[in-house]
Enzyme design. Structure first.
Site, short mmCIF file in Angstrom:
data_model
loop_
_atom_site.label_atom_id
_atom_site.label_comp_id
_atom_site.label_asym_id
_atom_site.label_seq_id
_atom_site.Cartn_x
_atom_site.Cartn_y
_atom_site.Cartn_z
N CYS A 188 0.62 -0.94 0.25
CA CYS A 188 0.33 0.19 -0.10
C CYS A 188 0.37 1.52 -0.05
O CYS A 188 0.50 2.33 -0.51
CB CYS A 188 -0.99 0.10 1.14
SG CYS A 188 -2.45 0.90 0.79
N CYS A 190 -6.77 -3.03 7.05
CA CYS A 190 -8.17 -2.81 7.04
C CYS A 190 -9.42 -3.77 6.54
O CYS A 190 -10.35 -3.76 6.48
CB CYS A 190 -7.84 -1.30 6.16
SG CYS A 190 -6.98 -1.40 4.59
#
Length: 379
Positions: free
Chosen positions: A112, A208
């Site tokens: 990410c 997440c």
């Protein structure tokens, strides 16, 4: 020269702050606003936050976007939400699933940072004519000879260098990390002093996009073939049982193997081609070196120079939770290998090996690479 190393007044320096909705990035936004910078807050919508809006311990969910908005409003700075769901799925979630199918143990937070945050968001910041992109990561950067170098933070308990090893030199020169010289307690005190609504908000813990930590459920949905059954085989060739998909196993795993044996057994290898899970004694997990791919080098000399001069002494981490350990880095035919002087156990392809200059309190981060192969100590 202002506090961010830009040669113009703060009021004329445009700063984009990556705001996750947590206390760290909120304090960064507050500090930048307090110093008089031209601040823009940006929050990334990375997945269907409606599904996770009430789930604690996850970043970038709907509640986090709401919190980022409230913080920006209290600081009187503009705030935008960028929809990066498709980018995030392609660069992070799909890669995460494919890595597990290959029998690896991926680290999606690094991907990410490597793609969505420090590539796509950084480019968006440039399009907004920002001079820098500022984040709430606990790491330090310093300028020397016209470029920035990366260093471990003051608070080693919050050290995020393992997750930032893939930051390129070009990205590093554009990024700033104001929290690198602070402790977490100091950051929370600043948040309270600023009256930020997130001052007591707990830190995110989970990945997440993985509800309740159930990786297999996500992978099964994206890659149904990953739950094909196969055999659980001992290193000596004995078939000990069957499994319901290699995605349920990781290197070094002991519990939940679903077999009975007269000795403690651990997962020592995953074979996606044969769909076999190989188990053995703890000693079989011993690793003496790792071969790396996609290496990002931030050291002074180049990897080509290291290949010419021979191996160099460094410190290395193959786990985020471990301190750097003595190691030797060598390059042969362009391929990087790291010898772990003290050895390690349970190292898996897909994890990262991060390089450090030494073991001092204030040590430089030299980059790192993805582990392509863990070489057994018995090899």
């Amino acid at each position: 020269m202002n506090s961010l190393g830009i040669d113009k007044p703060a009021k004329d320096t445009r700063v984009v702050v990556a705001m996750s909705g947590g206390v760290d990035s909120s304090v960064v936004a507050g500090l930048m606003a307090r110093e008089g910078y031209d601040v823009i807050g940006i929050t990334l919508q990375l997945y269907d936050h409606g599904e996770a809006i009430h789930r604690k311990g996850a970043c970038c969910a709907g509640q986090d976007i709401h919190d980022a908005r409230r913080v920006a409003a209290s600081l009187d700075i503009p705030h935008y939400v960028f929809d990066y769901e498709s980018k995030f799925r392609e660069s992070v979630i799909d890669d995460f699933a494919d890595s597990y199918v290959r029998g690896e143990t991926p680290i999606p937070c690094v991907k990410c940072n490597q793609t969505v945050k420090f590539q796509d968001l950084l480019e968006a910041s440039r399009e907004l004519n920002a001079d820098v992109l500022v984040t709430g990561h606990y790491i330090q950067s310093r300028q020397s000879n016209g470029q920035y170098s990366l260093y471990r933070p003051l608070d080693h308990g919050r050290d995020q260098s393992y997750f930032l090893f893939a930051t390129t030199q070009e990205q590093l020169d554009y990024l700033r990390f104001p929290l690198g010289g602070m402790t977490k307690d100091e950051v929370r005190d600043i948040a309270r002093d600023m009256g930020l609504v997130v001052a007591e908000k707990s830190d995110s813990q989970d990945i997440c996009f993985v509800p309740n930590g159930n990786y297999a459920q996500i992978i099964q949905k994206l890659r149904p073939e990953a739950i094909d059954p196969g055999e659980i085989v001992h290193l000596d060739g004995r078939v000990l049982g069957e499994h319901k998909g290699i995605i349920h196993f990781t290197i070094g795993q002991r519990r939940g193997l679903g077999i009975s044996a007269g000795e403690p057994l651990y997962v020592v290898k995953l074979e996606p081609e044969t769909k076999r899970v190989i188990v053995g004694p703890y000693e079989a997990l011993a690793t003496r070196s790792v071969k790396l791919k996609q290496v990002n080098w931030l050291g002074g000399m180049s990897l080509d120079e290291i290949e010419e001069m021979g191996p160099i002494n460094i410190e290395a981490k193959v786990r985020s939770t471990r301190p750097p350990q003595p190691a030797r880095l060598s390059v042969k035919n362009g391929e990087v290998e790291v010898e772990l002087v003290g050895g390690e156990h349970g190292v898996s392809p897909g994890q990262a090996c991060v390089f450090y200059a030494d073991d001092s309190e204030d040590t430089q981060v030299l980059g790192g690479g993805w582990i392509a192969q863990a070489v057994s100590a018995a090899a």
